[in-house]
Scaffold this motif. Structure first.
Motif, PDB file in Angstrom:
ATOM      1  N   TYR A 189       0.828  -1.198   0.000  1.00 46.14           N
ATOM      2  CA  TYR A 189       0.000   0.000   0.000  1.00 46.14           C
ATOM      3  C   TYR A 189       0.861   1.245   0.000  1.00 46.14           C
ATOM      4  O   TYR A 189       0.629   2.194  -0.745  1.00 46.14           O
ATOM      5  CB  TYR A 189      -0.903   0.029   1.247  1.00 46.14           C
ATOM      6  N   LYS A 190       1.868   1.241   0.865  1.00 47.66           N
ATOM      7  CA  LYS A 190       2.666   2.463   1.007  1.00 47.66           C
ATOM      8  C   LYS A 190       3.472   2.747  -0.254  1.00 47.66           C
ATOM      9  O   LYS A 190       3.588   3.897  -0.683  1.00 47.66           O
ATOM     10  CB  LYS A 190       3.596   2.344   2.219  1.00 47.66           C
ATOM     11  N   ILE A 191       4.041   1.693  -0.822  1.00 50.90           N
ATOM     12  CA  ILE A 191       4.830   1.893  -2.045  1.00 50.90           C
ATOM     13  C   ILE A 191       3.961   2.509  -3.134  1.00 50.90           C
ATOM     14  O   ILE A 191       4.317   3.503  -3.766  1.00 50.90           O
ATOM     15  CB  ILE A 191       5.395   0.542  -2.543  1.00 50.90           C
ATOM     16  N   ASN A 192       2.767   1.947  -3.298  1.00 50.19           N
ATOM     17  CA  ASN A 192       1.878   2.483  -4.318  1.00 50.19           C
ATOM     18  C   ASN A 192       1.415   3.891  -3.978  1.00 50.19           C
ATOM     19  O   ASN A 192       1.244   4.725  -4.854  1.00 50.19           O
ATOM     20  CB  ASN A 192       0.680   1.558  -4.516  1.00 50.19           C
ATOM     21  N   ALA A 193       1.205   4.147  -2.679  1.00 46.94           N
ATOM     22  CA  ALA A 193       0.781   5.475  -2.270  1.00 46.94           C
ATOM     23  C   ALA A 193       1.822   6.512  -2.681  1.00 46.94           C
ATOM     24  O   ALA A 193       1.484   7.570  -3.203  1.00 46.94           O
ATOM     25  CB  ALA A 193       0.540   5.519  -0.764  1.00 46.94           C
ATOM     26  N   VAL A 194       3.100   6.187  -2.454  1.00 48.00           N
ATOM     27  CA  VAL A 194       4.155   7.139  -2.815  1.00 48.00           C
ATOM     28  C   VAL A 194       4.103   7.423  -4.316  1.00 48.00           C
ATOM     29  O   VAL A 194       4.131   8.573  -4.755  1.00 48.00           O
ATOM     30  CB  VAL A 194       5.542   6.586  -2.421  1.00 48.00           C
ATOM     31  N   GLU A 195       3.973   6.372  -5.101  1.00 48.55           N
ATOM     32  CA  GLU A 195       3.967   6.564  -6.550  1.00 48.55           C
ATOM     33  C   GLU A 195       2.765   7.402  -7.007  1.00 48.55           C
ATOM     34  O   GLU A 195       2.912   8.377  -7.736  1.00 48.55           O
ATOM     35  CB  GLU A 195       3.936   5.199  -7.249  1.00 48.55           C
ATOM     36  N   TYR A 196       1.584   7.031  -6.531  1.00 48.68           N
ATOM     37  CA  TYR A 196       0.393   7.738  -6.985  1.00 48.68           C
ATOM     38  C   TYR A 196       0.339   9.172  -6.464  1.00 48.68           C
ATOM     39  O   TYR A 196      -0.153  10.075  -7.131  1.00 48.68           O
ATOM     40  CB  TYR A 196      -0.878   6.979  -6.589  1.00 48.68           C
ATOM     41  N   LEU A 197       0.859   9.368  -5.243  1.00 47.41           N
ATOM     42  CA  LEU A 197       0.876  10.712  -4.685  1.00 47.41           C
ATOM     43  C   LEU A 197       1.740  11.607  -5.565  1.00 47.41           C
ATOM     44  O   LEU A 197       1.354  12.724  -5.937  1.00 47.41           O
ATOM     45  CB  LEU A 197       1.429  10.666  -3.266  1.00 47.41           C
ATOM     46  N   ALA A 198       2.935  11.108  -5.901  1.00 48.84           N
ATOM     47  CA  ALA A 198       3.835  11.897  -6.740  1.00 48.84           C
ATOM     48  C   ALA A 198       3.163  12.197  -8.088  1.00 48.84           C
ATOM     49  O   ALA A 198       3.163  13.338  -8.552  1.00 48.84           O
ATOM     50  CB  ALA A 198       5.137  11.141  -6.961  1.00 48.84           C
ATOM     51  N   LEU A 199       2.558  11.185  -8.668  1.00 51.43           N
ATOM     52  CA  LEU A 199       1.895  11.385  -9.965  1.00 51.43           C
ATOM     53  C   LEU A 199       0.745  12.379  -9.851  1.00 51.43           C
ATOM     54  O   LEU A 199       0.588  13.273 -10.678  1.00 51.43           O
ATOM     55  CB  LEU A 199       1.362  10.052 -10.489  1.00 51.43           C
ATOM     56  N   GLY A 200      -0.048  12.214  -8.787  1.00 54.88           N
ATOM     57  CA  GLY A 200      -1.210  13.089  -8.598  1.00 54.88           C
ATOM     58  C   GLY A 200      -0.802  14.538  -8.451  1.00 54.88           C
ATOM     59  O   GLY A 200      -1.345  15.417  -9.116  1.00 54.88           O
ATOM     60  N   ILE A 201       0.179  14.785  -7.587  1.00 52.88           N
ATOM     61  CA  ILE A 201       0.591  16.171  -7.344  1.00 52.88           C
ATOM     62  C   ILE A 201       1.105  16.799  -8.645  1.00 52.88           C
ATOM     63  O   ILE A 201       0.676  17.884  -9.038  1.00 52.88           O
ATOM     64  CB  ILE A 201       1.679  16.232  -6.258  1.00 52.88           C
ATOM     65  N   LEU A 202       2.006  16.084  -9.295  1.00 58.27           N
ATOM     66  CA  LEU A 202       2.619  16.657 -10.489  1.00 58.27           C
ATOM     67  C   LEU A 202       1.603  16.941 -11.584  1.00 58.27           C
ATOM     68  O   LEU A 202       1.585  18.016 -12.173  1.00 58.27           O
ATOM     69  CB  LEU A 202       3.681  15.700 -11.022  1.00 58.27           C
ATOM     70  N   SER A 203       0.730  15.958 -11.823  1.00 54.85           N
ATOM     71  CA  SER A 203      -0.184  16.187 -12.940  1.00 54.85           C
ATOM     72  C   SER A 203      -1.250  17.210 -12.573  1.00 54.85           C
ATOM     73  O   SER A 203      -1.670  17.997 -13.430  1.00 54.85           O
ATOM     74  CB  SER A 203      -0.812  14.888 -13.432  1.00 54.85           C
ATOM     75  N   ALA A 204      -1.669  17.250 -11.309  1.00 51.99           N
ATOM     76  CA  ALA A 204      -2.670  18.246 -10.927  1.00 51.99           C
ATOM     77  C   ALA A 204      -2.092  19.653 -11.073  1.00 51.99           C
ATOM     78  O   ALA A 204      -2.747  20.543 -11.628  1.00 51.99           O
ATOM     79  CB  ALA A 204      -3.148  18.005  -9.503  1.00 51.99           C
ATOM     80  N   VAL A 205      -0.869  19.849 -10.589  1.00 61.29           N
ATOM     81  CA  VAL A 205      -0.262  21.184 -10.700  1.00 61.29           C
ATOM     82  C   VAL A 205      -0.157  21.586 -12.169  1.00 61.29           C
ATOM     83  O   VAL A 205      -0.586  22.673 -12.570  1.00 61.29           O
ATOM     84  CB  VAL A 205       1.139  21.210 -10.058  1.00 61.29           C
TER      85      VAL A 205
END
Ligand SMILES: Nc1ncnc2c1ncn2[C@@H]1O[C@H](COP(=O)(O)OP(=O)(O)OP(=O)(O)O)[C@@H](O)[C@H]1O
Ligand SMILES: [Mg+2]
Lengths: 231, 838
Positions: free
Chosen positions: B759-775
């Motif tokens: 869960y945590k590994i995927n959370a890190v990946e998706y969080l990074a993707l989410g922040i970058l693409s949202a910005v």
């Protein structure tokens, strides 16, 4: 002569250096011969098999398969050649997951557009490998040994002149491996096919007519084995 | 090509995989449905505008002039075989015997069944149909209120006393506030002569109203005869002319709906492209086997193309059907919520457009990822390669076609090459920016990798650049999705603000005419005492054009080769003077001179239409006859007047310091909160300045307002619909991304990683993707909407950042949640399945 390799060289372009995987490979294979390629891991066996079967192109050298120089053929011509004259057996079976056992065996025939009789041939072959009751099972519903038997049936379905097998028993236990081996030799004898087997298994290699030993991308020995009695 | 084999394989292969194509199908269905629905809405709206324009004009065509229609033209008018009514309009003093007062009024004498569209609203309602039968008058409601008169009282016009038959609640005529400045009184046309008001020299307007058979092309008819009518000083107005005025006001709505339609389609295309890309990836192994067994690359391509095309076709048809059904049932469901009567009809053109665009875009967007099938080599059966699919060079052609078809689609919507090229260019730029960001991310994460971070962070981050990573796909699709949603959100806000600003709520609704110059302070203080705003208080000088470009008006009129229109030449000029240009107007050419410096040349400013009518340009001389005095001026600037706001607009503006001493009166524009205040205000004004007249524009504004209510509703609904599709596509492409990571995660688990770690590994990946693409997406949207607002909609750009922050957080949370949901699926799956190679 069905297969000839002349001065074959294969170089992979690494990130910043070249990797010579095969060098100065020369040999000839006669029609009907049964041959094995052995060697340590990484010695280039699979690479050589891929080149011989026309799945890949050598960096230099000439390969002649069934009388045709495959280095000069287009992708489509090679595909056609494979379909008509070549059969494959893979270590990890490589059945199409979305097709049933029967459909998997029929595919090479259908590629030749031989629609009539295709089903009968496929059913016959499945019966030969002992899977007559499993026509409509998907690969995921079959055990490893069963999957490999389906792929044996598929390999022979188009009556190939030459058959390539990469570690055909590598993924199977000893007993199942033996069953598959025996089936392979049996079918081969019936159909008079040329057979090239890549293997780690010296017992298997010793059942063939001839052994080519590879090491570091070069042929270090190429000997005939007199073991017709064993077969 | 072995077609039977291809068809067979395509059917067999799709048997077990249809669920993987759910996103593919649903994006097409939704996108096409939205496209059809929006285009139908647009068509319905245009029809509404058409109806409204008819009811503003009241007829299919009018011919008007200062004389009755001459015999010479009667022939061609008869050929129309139209139903007709005639109107005689003049301005006169009326006398109200009951209270012994006089009032300046607009007298309209009508013969015939006019209005043919819309109706003359009266109280009692029956009065509108019976007033022509005797000496009856329909009198402006506001005027009756002002004087406290009621139905049954009388009004004297010239020599005839009419019984007040009904209160007039609306009036037909021009919206152009400057020309109708007196309360209206309708009488029968036959009584007009008896009043004796038709004296030689009195200013009378004759209008003939026509209602023609629906198959007559009046615009064509007009085109042929316009010059002939013009020479006889008669002007033809058709519905088309009226509609153009209305459409000018609603041009923004149209552009907005076009953008929403495009956006829905684009969202669907993102769904198509990303689902097909993922689908192809899962198929690489099968394709390699087929190739190994001797299938040609173009045959393998055909197998999957056929699959996708057939499913795409089915989805497009479903989408068209659903879009049309939405059109049919929506009004039924929403009946009680709708602010107006809906008459939604299925639009065939919208359906066709949706079908064609659906097929075209589905095919093209699926083609880009499908093409890489051609480069799958049979070697992949022997060795699983890093990068299973290589991009195909032919894809550049496909990309080109995509850009071309988007541009073409936009052109079919907007009819403007410039706009469509700009739009698709903008989308292309957005795409490239996102692509570059994705590249930059993989590059910089690898370069500045936090080597000492915890296992979880390192795993999560390295997922961003590992072989077979989803960084590019997800950043582009989430970023584009977020960007489009944000853009829509911002634009909707801007346009709603603008449209509502046009509504009656904010429009001035009262005009006071005839104020003397020395009454300026007085009228201001009366207005302020009612707490009403002084929107305009401007001087008006009437003058006549005496000549231009060195020739007198007489000489020009004799010249048969002149390009100036007779109407413009003869028009009485109502001129104002002001030191600065109104911010509502746009300078097109030259410089505006606000103050006359006492020098040789008086520089004036002309409206574009007026300048075109006279065929004069910057630097040309114009001579005016101001109540006997000749003044020569030069054209210093040309302006474009914005008729969207109900204020007095002047075609001709002088600088200050020239006309101050000329005979003049003032116009005051203000806004009254309700009818009672209007009546009281009118009383006070007329009591202290009998020369002034107060006109209530409220009636005209009611029509405008009903259109605006509809428009706001449509905007909100359409934007909401499109935002919904965006969310669905966004969510489903995130869900689909699980296929990418499933093998890795299951292997990790097989190797003994506890659930929590995965869960945590995927959370890190998706969080990074989410922040970058949202910005990135939000920044793109802000710049995109700025460009659209300033270049296309011509609106002031302002955004509130708080909702954007909300969108930002929402996207991140959404990405994260779905990412975790995806890993839940992995965790609950048996590693055995993966070993079996499913
Ligand atoms: N695409 C590639 N790029 C770079 N090097 C490669 C590539 N494919 C194979 N090699 C290298 O070529 C060499 C030969 O590989 P190959 O798979 O033929 O060995 P093998 O004899 O079949 O080994 P094994 O018995 O383990 O299957 C290896 O050292 C491998 O690292
Ligand atoms: Mg190997």
């Amino acid at each position: 002569m069905i297969l000839e390799a002349k001065e074959i060289k294969k170089i992979y372009q690494g990130v910043n250096k070249e990797l010579t995987v095969l060098d100065n490979i020369n040999f000839q294979v006669e029609q009907g011969e049964i041959l094995s390629i052995v060697g340590p891991s990484g010695s280039g066996k699979t690479t050589l098999l891929g080149l011989c079967a026309g799945l890949d192109n050598p960096t230099s050298g000439v390969l002649t398969l069934a009388g045709e120089s495959i280095s000069q053929m287009t992708e489509n011509q090679k595909a056609d050649l494979r379909n008509r004259k070549v059969g494959f057996i893979f270590q990890n079976f490589q059945l199409l997951p979305t097709l049933t056992a029967l459909e998997n065996v029929m595919i090479p025939l259908e590629l030749q557009e031989r629609t009539e009789g295709a089903k009968a041939i496929a059913e016959d072959l499945l019966e030969r490998v002992g899977l007559s009751g499993r026509h409509n099972h998907y690969p995921s519903q079959l055990s490893g040994g069963e999957q490999q038997r389906v792929s044996l049936a598929r390999a022979f379905s188009n009556d190939p002149q030459i058959l390539f097998a990469d570690e055909p028993t590598g993924n199977l236990d000893e007993e199942t491996g033996l069953i598959v081996e025996n089936l392979l030799f049996e079918l081969n004898r019936e159909k008079q096919t040329t057979l090239i087997i890549v293997t780690h298994d010296l017992d298997l290699a010793n059942k063939t007519d001839r052994i080519i030993k590879l090491k570091g991308g070069r042929i270090i020995s190429d000997q005939n084995v007199n073991n017709a009695s064993i077969r | 090509m072995k077609w039977s084999l291809i068809v067979n394989t395509a059917i067999r292969d799709s048997r077990k995989e249809r669920s993987k194509l759910i996103l593919f199908m649903s994006s097409i269905i939704l996108g096409v449905a939205a496209l059809v629905a929006i285009n139908s809405f647009n068509d319905n709206l245009l029809r509404d505008i058409e109806t409204q324009s008819k009811s503003l004009l009241g007829a299919d065509m009018t011919v008007s002039g200062n004389t009755p229609i001459p015999e010479s033209l009667a022939m061609s008018l008869d050929s129309l075989q139209a139903e007709q009514s005639s109107e005689i309009e003049l301005f006169s003093m009326s006398y109200l015997p009951a209270i012994d007062e006089s009032q300046f009024v607009r007298v309209v004498g009508l013969t015939g069944g006019f209005p043919y569209y819309g109706e003359l609203l009266t109280e009692p309602a029956a009065a509108s149909t019976t007033y022509q039968s005797g000496s009856y008058a329909l009198v402006d409601d506001g005027m009756l209120l002002q004087y406290g008169l009621s139905v049954g009282d009388s009004i004297k016009l010239g020599k005839v006393t009419f019984a007040i038959h009904g209160r007039l609640l609306n009036a037909f005529g021009s919206i152009d506030a400057g020309t109708s400045f007196a309360p209206s009184v309708y009488i029968a046309g036959t009584k007009m002569r008896d009043t004796d008001l038709l004296q030689p020299g009195s200013l009378v307007n004759y209008t003939q109203y026509y209602k023609t058979a629906p198959d007559i092309d009046l615009d064509q008819w007009k085109k042929v005869r316009r010059q002939q009518f013009r020479n006889a000083s008669q002007r033809i107005t058709t519905i088309q002319d009226q509609r153009e005025n209305l459409q000018e006001a609603f041009a923004n709505l149209n552009s907005f709906l076009n953008i929403v339609a495009l956006i829905s389609l684009l969202l669907a295309c993102i769904g198509v492209a990303s689902s097909v890309l993922i689908y192809v990836k899962t198929k690489v192994q099968s394709i390699a086997i087929l190739r190994c067994l001797g299938m040609k690359s173009q045959e393998a391509f055909a197998v999957y193309f056929l699959q996708i095309f057939v499913l795409g076709l089915i989805s497009v048809i479903l989408g068209v059907a659903i879009g049309s059904i939405i059109q049919l049932i929506l009004p039924i469901i929403l009946k009680s919520f709708l602010p107006y009567e809906v008459s939604m009809r299925i639009s065939l053109s919208a359906m066709t457009k949706g079908f064609v665009m659906g097929i075209l875009s589905t095919t093209l967007f699926a083609l880009a990822p499908l093409l890489s099938i051609r480069s799958v080599t049979p070697l992949q059966t022997l060795r699983v390669s890093d990068d299973p699919i290589k991009p195909d060079p032919v894809r550049w052609i496909v990309y080109g076609l995509i850009v071309l078809s988007i541009t073409g689609f936009l052109y079919s919507l907007t009819g403007s090459i410039r706009d469509s090229v700009l739009f698709s260019g903008g989308i292309l730029v957005a795409f490239l920016v996102l692509f570059a960001v994705a590249k930059l991310v993989t590059w910089s994460v690898r370069k500045y990798f936090p080597k000492r971070a915890s296992f979880v962070v390192r795993q999560g981050l390295s997922n961003l650049y590992r072989p077979n990573n989803q960084t590019q796909t997800l950043i582009v699709s989430i970023g584009l999705g977020t960007g489009i949603l944000t853009l829509l959100f911002i634009l909707q806000g801007l346009i709603l603000g603008n449209v509502e600003g046009m509504g009656a709520g904010n429009q001035p609704n009262m005009i006071v005419f005839g104020i003397e110059s020395d009454q300026r302070a007085e009228i201001d203080s009366i207005t302020q005492s009612y707490e009403m705003p002084i929107i305009q208080n401007v001087p008006v000088v009437t003058m006549e054009l005496a000549g231009w470009q060195g020739r007198s008006k007489k000489e020009w009129l004799r010249d048969t080769t002149r390009t100036a229109s007779r109407r413009t030449i003869n028009r009485e000029a109502r001129v104002s003077y002001q030191a600065e240009m109104s911010p509502e107007e746009e300078l097109i050419e030259g410089t505006y001179t606000g103050v006359y410096d006492g020098g040789d040349s008086i520089m004036i400013s002309l409206d574009q239409r007026y300048a075109d009518g006279l065929d004069v340009g910057i630097g040309d001389d114009l001579t005016w006859n101001v109540q006997g005095t000749l003044i020569t001026t030069y054209v210093g600037s040309i302006r474009k007047i914005n008729f969207r706001k109900m204020e007095s607009r002047f075609f001709i503006l002088f600088p200050t310091g020239v006309l101050e001493a000329a005979p003049q009166f003032r116009i005051l524009v203000t806004k009254s909160p309700d009818k009672q205040v209007t009546a009281d205000y009118r009383n006070s004004v007329v009591r202290s300045m009998p020369n002034a007249s107060v006109i209530d524009l409220g009636n005209i504004l009611v029509t405008l307002n009903s259109i605006i209510t509809k428009v706001s509703y449509v905007i909100k609904f359409m934007a909401g619909f499109s935002i919904l599709i965006g969310l669905i596509v966004l969510i489903s492409s995130l869900f689909l991304s699980k296929y990418q990571r499933i093998r890795e995660s299951v292997l990790l688990r097989t190797l003994g990683a506890v659930e929590n770690k995965i869960y945590k590994i995927n959370a890190v990946e998706y969080l990074a993707l989410g922040i970058l693409s949202a910005v990135t997406g939000i920044l793109l949207a802000v710049s995109g909407s700025y460009l659209l607002a300033t270049w296309v909609f011509e609106l002031d750009f302002n955004i509130s950042w708080i909702p954007l922050l909300g969108i930002f957080l929402f996207i991140i949370v959404l990405t994260l949640l779905i990412g975790l949901w995806n890993s839940r699926d992995v965790v609950s799956r048996s590693p055995l399945e993966v070993l079996r190679g499913v």
